[in-house]
Design a protein around this motif. Structure first.
Motif, PDB file in Angstrom:
ATOM      1  N   VAL A 108       0.864  -1.180   0.000  1.00  0.00           N
ATOM      2  CA  VAL A 108       0.000   0.000   0.000  1.00  0.00           C
ATOM      3  C   VAL A 108       0.902   1.232   0.000  1.00  0.00           C
ATOM      4  CG1 VAL A 108      -1.730   1.313   1.269  1.00  0.00           C
ATOM      5  CG2 VAL A 108      -1.846  -1.190   1.215  1.00  0.00           C
ATOM      6  N   LEU A 109       0.781   2.040  -1.031  1.00  0.00           N
ATOM      7  CA  LEU A 109       1.544   3.283  -1.114  1.00  0.00           C
ATOM      8  C   LEU A 109       0.611   4.432  -0.769  1.00  0.00           C
ATOM      9  CD1 LEU A 109       3.586   2.698  -4.402  1.00  0.00           C
ATOM     10  CD2 LEU A 109       4.312   2.295  -2.051  1.00  0.00           C
ATOM     11  N   HIS A 110       0.920   5.118   0.316  1.00  0.00           N
ATOM     12  CA  HIS A 110       0.020   6.166   0.777  1.00  0.00           C
ATOM     13  C   HIS A 110       0.724   7.511   0.917  1.00  0.00           C
ATOM     14  CE1 HIS A 110       2.049   5.331   4.563  1.00  0.00           C
ATOM     15  NE2 HIS A 110       1.667   4.074   4.457  1.00  0.00           N
ATOM     16  N   GLY A 111       1.957   7.587   0.441  1.00  0.00           N
ATOM     17  CA  GLY A 111       2.707   8.832   0.533  1.00  0.00           C
ATOM     18  C   GLY A 111       2.915   9.465  -0.828  1.00  0.00           C
ATOM     19  N   ALA A 112       4.015  10.198  -0.943  1.00  0.00           N
ATOM     20  CA  ALA A 112       4.301  10.940  -2.174  1.00  0.00           C
ATOM     21  C   ALA A 112       4.999  10.094  -3.224  1.00  0.00           C
ATOM     22  CB  ALA A 112       5.169  12.150  -1.833  1.00  0.00           C
ATOM     23  N   PHE A 113       5.378   8.868  -2.885  1.00  0.00           N
ATOM     24  CA  PHE A 113       6.165   8.054  -3.808  1.00  0.00           C
ATOM     25  C   PHE A 113       5.258   7.073  -4.547  1.00  0.00           C
ATOM     26  CE2 PHE A 113       8.829   9.241  -0.169  1.00  0.00           C
ATOM     27  CZ  PHE A 113       9.784   9.999  -0.830  1.00  0.00           C
ATOM     28  N   ARG A 114       5.094   7.288  -5.831  1.00  0.00           N
ATOM     29  CA  ARG A 114       4.254   6.433  -6.670  1.00  0.00           C
ATOM     30  C   ARG A 114       5.021   6.072  -7.938  1.00  0.00           C
ATOM     31  NH1 ARG A 114      -1.216   6.678  -4.882  1.00  0.00           N
ATOM     32  NH2 ARG A 114      -1.059   7.413  -2.715  1.00  0.00           N
ATOM     33  N   PRO A 115       4.880   4.841  -8.432  1.00  0.00           N
ATOM     34  CA  PRO A 115       5.551   4.465  -9.668  1.00  0.00           C
ATOM     35  C   PRO A 115       4.918   5.124 -10.893  1.00  0.00           C
ATOM     36  CG  PRO A 115       4.191   2.660  -8.867  1.00  0.00           C
ATOM     37  CD  PRO A 115       4.161   3.717  -7.803  1.00  0.00           C
ATOM     38  N   VAL A 116       5.751   5.454 -11.851  1.00  0.00           N
ATOM     39  CA  VAL A 116       5.286   5.986 -13.137  1.00  0.00           C
ATOM     40  C   VAL A 116       5.054   4.844 -14.118  1.00  0.00           C
ATOM     41  CG1 VAL A 116       5.890   7.474 -15.086  1.00  0.00           C
ATOM     42  CG2 VAL A 116       6.477   8.170 -12.755  1.00  0.00           C
ATOM     43  N   GLY A 117       5.980   3.868 -14.106  1.00  0.00           N
ATOM     44  CA  GLY A 117       5.854   2.704 -14.972  1.00  0.00           C
ATOM     45  C   GLY A 117       5.176   1.547 -14.271  1.00  0.00           C
ATOM     46  N   ARG A 118       5.377   0.349 -14.830  1.00  0.00           N
ATOM     47  CA  ARG A 118       4.681  -0.831 -14.306  1.00  0.00           C
ATOM     48  C   ARG A 118       5.650  -1.978 -14.017  1.00  0.00           C
ATOM     49  NH1 ARG A 118      -0.662  -0.501 -14.220  1.00  0.00           N
ATOM     50  NH2 ARG A 118      -1.690   1.158 -15.375  1.00  0.00           N
ATOM     51  N   THR A 119       6.754  -1.638 -13.391  1.00  0.00           N
ATOM     52  CA  THR A 119       7.715  -2.673 -13.015  1.00  0.00           C
ATOM     53  C   THR A 119       7.662  -2.939 -11.521  1.00  0.00           C
ATOM     54  OG1 THR A 119       9.525  -1.114 -12.609  1.00  0.00           O
ATOM     55  CG2 THR A 119       9.283  -1.941 -14.867  1.00  0.00           C
ATOM     56  N   ASP A 120       7.997  -4.173 -11.157  1.00  0.00           N
ATOM     57  CA  ASP A 120       8.142  -4.500  -9.741  1.00  0.00           C
ATOM     58  C   ASP A 120       9.294  -3.705  -9.120  1.00  0.00           C
ATOM     59  OD1 ASP A 120       9.781  -5.981 -11.498  1.00  0.00           O
ATOM     60  OD2 ASP A 120      10.206  -7.480  -9.962  1.00  0.00           O
ATOM     61  N   CYS A 126       9.744   2.800  -4.715  1.00  0.00           N
ATOM     62  CA  CYS A 126       8.797   3.721  -4.087  1.00  0.00           C
ATOM     63  C   CYS A 126       8.459   3.290  -2.664  1.00  0.00           C
ATOM     64  CB  CYS A 126       7.518   3.810  -4.927  1.00  0.00           C
ATOM     65  SG  CYS A 126       7.736   4.695  -6.489  1.00  0.00           S
ATOM     66  N   TRP A 127       8.307   1.982  -2.461  1.00  0.00           N
ATOM     67  CA  TRP A 127       8.019   1.486  -1.114  1.00  0.00           C
ATOM     68  C   TRP A 127       9.193   1.740  -0.179  1.00  0.00           C
ATOM     69  CZ3 TRP A 127      10.190  -2.433   1.947  1.00  0.00           C
ATOM     70  CH2 TRP A 127       9.471  -2.739   3.106  1.00  0.00           C
ATOM     71  N   LEU A 128      10.422   1.508  -0.667  1.00  0.00           N
ATOM     72  CA  LEU A 128      11.599   1.773   0.159  1.00  0.00           C
ATOM     73  C   LEU A 128      11.659   3.242   0.561  1.00  0.00           C
ATOM     74  CD1 LEU A 128      14.675  -0.153  -1.340  1.00  0.00           C
ATOM     75  CD2 LEU A 128      13.722  -0.373   0.962  1.00  0.00           C
ATOM     76  N   MET A 129      11.424   4.146  -0.388  1.00  0.00           N
ATOM     77  CA  MET A 129      11.463   5.578  -0.092  1.00  0.00           C
ATOM     78  C   MET A 129      10.381   5.945   0.921  1.00  0.00           C
ATOM     79  SD  MET A 129      13.972   7.079  -1.759  1.00  0.00           S
ATOM     80  CE  MET A 129      14.814   5.664  -1.056  1.00  0.00           C
ATOM     81  N   GLN A 130       9.199   5.385   0.753  1.00  0.00           N
ATOM     82  CA  GLN A 130       8.101   5.648   1.682  1.00  0.00           C
ATOM     83  C   GLN A 130       8.465   5.203   3.093  1.00  0.00           C
ATOM     84  OE1 GLN A 130       3.728   4.709   0.878  1.00  0.00           O
ATOM     85  NE2 GLN A 130       4.308   2.951   2.131  1.00  0.00           N
ATOM     86  N   GLU A 131       9.018   4.000   3.223  1.00  0.00           N
ATOM     87  CA  GLU A 131       9.343   3.456   4.535  1.00  0.00           C
ATOM     88  C   GLU A 131      10.525   4.180   5.171  1.00  0.00           C
ATOM     89  OE1 GLU A 131       7.258   1.147   6.026  1.00  0.00           O
ATOM     90  OE2 GLU A 131       6.145   1.808   4.252  1.00  0.00           O
ATOM     91  N   LEU A 132      11.497   4.618   4.359  1.00  0.00           N
ATOM     92  CA  LEU A 132      12.598   5.410   4.907  1.00  0.00           C
ATOM     93  C   LEU A 132      12.078   6.733   5.454  1.00  0.00           C
ATOM     94  CD1 LEU A 132      15.481   4.904   2.301  1.00  0.00           C
ATOM     95  CD2 LEU A 132      15.415   4.050   4.650  1.00  0.00           C
ATOM     96  N   ALA A 133      11.180   7.366   4.700  1.00  0.00           N
ATOM     97  CA  ALA A 133      10.607   8.639   5.144  1.00  0.00           C
ATOM     98  C   ALA A 133       9.817   8.466   6.442  1.00  0.00           C
ATOM     99  CB  ALA A 133       9.723   9.222   4.044  1.00  0.00           C
TER     100      ALA A 133
END
Length: 255
Positions: A108-120, A126-133
């Motif tokens: 679940v991505l609920h912050g400012a980090f969202r993928p533009v493409g469709r890769t894992d 994006c999840w790593l950046m969210q969790e670091l923040a």
């Protein structure tokens, strides 16, 4: 590549680009210049891409570089799905590249980090950046970031192969699930030959006694240097061209 002084990366990039026959679904390279970042990506193979030719003739000197050649497992071959990916956090650029395949990873991505493409891969970034923040209220040290990443990365690796490189211009983090190798070049420097091309460099003529450079690659890029394999599940961090390791007190020190 991680170094203690801005360093020419073209020797290693030439060796990497040669391997684009199998990994032909795009390439990219990102390199830091102070707080700035230059990013070149193309969804064509590095063997035929005019962008790759531009990069080969660009005078790249940087102390942190991430380059990637893609073999698509998830997401079509397109520019938005091409590594490395870049995001901003705490007023710094972060760069990420991944080799592998993550199955069933749907955070679940609920912050400012969202993928533009469709890769894992971009989703994992994006999840790593969210969790670091979420984990740090202010700008953390390299040691604090490494401790947090050592908790987060296994959660990604539990979904499949997670060989990755991550840098914020201060350090370079690398995690290996299957194949990853590293090399530290330091005084006394000597000659090196590329594994896949008839190209040779005498680093003694190009360096000073204080220079240090760490190079990380899936497979060794040269055939006459002491590359070291990562153990499965190993997370390493490099600063100023040197591997940092945890001491008996738990602090990070140079190896």
């Amino acid at each position: 590549m991680n170094a203690n002084t801005p360093t020419d990366v073209m020797f290693s990039f030439t060796g990497l680009a040669t391997r684009a026959e199998e990994h032909k679904d795009g390439f990219g390279i990102a390199f830091f210049e102070g707080c700035g970042l230059r990013l070149f990506v193309d969804h064509h193979s590095a063997r035929v891409s005019p962008v790759a030719e531009l990069v080969k003739h660009y005078p790249i000197k940087s102390d942190n570089v991430i380059a990637h050649i893609r073999k698509a497992t998830q997401g079509v071959v397109s520019l938005e799905n091409t590594h490395p990916f870049v995001r901003e956090l705490w007023g710094r650029y972060w760069v990420f590249a991944h080799n592998g395949d993550l199955k069933g990873f749907a955070p679940v991505l609920h912050g400012a980090f969202r993928p533009v493409g469709r890769t894992d891969s971009e989703l994992a970034f994006c999840w790593l950046m969210q969790e670091l923040a979420k984990a740090h209220a202010s700008v953390p040290s390299v040691e604090e970031l490494t401790a947090t990443l050592s908790e987060l990365v296994p959660r990604l690796a539990a979904h499949g192969t997670f060989n990755m490189l991550l840098s914020n211009g201060q350090a370079l983090w690398a995690h290996g699930t299957t194949r990853l190798h590293y090399l530290e070049r330091k005084h006394p420097f000597g000659p090196a030959h590329l594994q896949d091309e008839d190209v040779r460099v005498d680093f003694a003529a190009e360096t000073t006694a204080r220079d240090r450079v760490a190079v990380i690659a899936t497979e060794p890029l040269t055939r006459d240097e002491p590359w070291i394999a990562f153990a499965p599940g190993e997370l390493k961090v490099f600063v100023d061209g040197q591997l940092l390791v945890r001491s008996e007190t738990g602090r990070l020190t140079h190896a």
